[in-house]
Design an enzyme around this catalytic site. Structure first.
Site, PDB file in Angstrom:
ATOM      1  N   GLY A 157      -8.693  -0.812  -0.032  1.00  0.00           N
ATOM      2  CA  GLY A 157      -9.534  -0.347  -1.119  1.00  0.00           C
ATOM      3  C   GLY A 157      -9.601   1.156  -1.259  1.00  0.00           C
ATOM      4  O   GLY A 157     -10.336   1.666  -2.113  1.00  0.00           O
ATOM      5  N   GLY A 175       9.924   5.024  -2.794  1.00  0.00           N
ATOM      6  CA  GLY A 175      10.847   4.002  -3.246  1.00  0.00           C
ATOM      7  C   GLY A 175      10.174   2.947  -4.098  1.00  0.00           C
ATOM      8  O   GLY A 175       8.990   3.040  -4.448  1.00  0.00           O
ATOM      9  N   GLY A 223       0.794  -1.221   0.000  1.00  0.00           N
ATOM     10  CA  GLY A 223       0.000   0.000   0.000  1.00  0.00           C
ATOM     11  C   GLY A 223       0.822   1.265   0.000  1.00  0.00           C
ATOM     12  O   GLY A 223       0.333   2.333   0.391  1.00  0.00           O
ATOM     13  N   LYS A 282       9.069   9.576  -7.770  1.00  0.00           N
ATOM     14  CA  LYS A 282       9.261   8.120  -7.769  1.00  0.00           C
ATOM     15  C   LYS A 282      10.727   7.854  -8.065  1.00  0.00           C
ATOM     16  O   LYS A 282      11.235   8.207  -9.128  1.00  0.00           O
ATOM     17  CB  LYS A 282       8.364   7.468  -8.826  1.00  0.00           C
TER      18      LYS A 282
END
Length: 238
Positions: A202, A110, A14, A37
């Site tokens: 979710g 990461g 997650g 990222k």
């Protein structure tokens, strides 16, 4: 905290949705945000990556990648197999530092866990955090096995004298089992750092508007949220 490095205890815990929640809470608090990222793997040149997903969920922010490789592997392995130049920790740190001059908060996400290798020299996200002197937020899973991987990650951060900002549970289930409910107390103990949030399972499937409204309620005040760790423990305690 101009730069926050976000790592997971492994894959599929997650991390990207947690990064989006942290970004959304910061934006709601009136801060300008960039998401970097460190190395995107498993995505083709014309496909959306994790930084794009963070922007979709969180709202207007700067989304950037240092490098992108097509196969879903560790960045160093993916670069080698693609015949591409690897990304090095210094490149990631320099990009994050530049973004920090232009934004209130930079989130460096990461790939996988803290020690996943970027290059043949063994560079990792931990090296990026060290170069930036930035705190690290660890995203952990809730169930069996998480205490071991969380403590290993925390020990490595301490060994490197890096600050562990805290732990966020990246996907809290609707009907948690006994292990998950016990881990709410145990995670902070094994990490030696506070539990700073729990992202509902979710959450990434919510409409962006709903995600942005709800995100601060999943995170503790240190992350611009309103989530109360002690109240959560009392509510789910076995």
């Amino acid at each position: 905290m101009p730069v926050l490095v976000i790592t997971g205890t492994g894959t599929e815990v997650g991390k990207t949705v947690t990064t989006a929640a942290v970004a959304a809470a910061a934006l709601a608090a009136g801060r300008s945000v960039a998401v970097l990222k460190a190395a995107q793997t498993g995505v083709r040149p014309n496909e959306r990556g994790d930084a794009d997903e963070v922007a979709r969920l969180a709202g207007p922010l700067t989304a950037a990648e240092t490098a992108r490789f097509p196969e879903p592997l560790a960045p160093g392995t993916a670069a080698r197999r693609a015949g591409m130049a690897p990304v090095h920790p210094r490149e990631v740190a320099d990009r994050a530092a530049k973004l920090a001059t232009e934004h209130d908060l930079v989130l460096v996400e990461g790939a996988g866990g803290l020690l996943v290798r970027f290059d043949a020299a063994g560079g990792t996200l931990a090296d990026v955090a060290g170069l930036l002197d930035a705190p690290v937020l660890v995203v952990a899973s809730p169930g069996l096995g998480t205490l071991n991987t969380t403590e290993l990650t925390a020990r490595e951060l301490r060994r490197r004298k890096l600050e562990l900002a805290g732990v966020v549970i990246g996907s809290w289930p609707d009907s948690p089992g006994l292990a998950a409910r016990c881990n709410v107390s145990d995670l902070s103990e094994v990490a030696g750092a506070p539990l700073l949030g729990a992202i509902p399972c979710g959450a990434g499937a919510l409409a962006p508007g709903d995600f942005r409204v709800a995100a601060p309620g999943w995170l503790a005040p240190r992350l611009d949220g309103t989530w109360d760790a002690e109240a959560f423990r009392v509510r789910v305690a076995p």
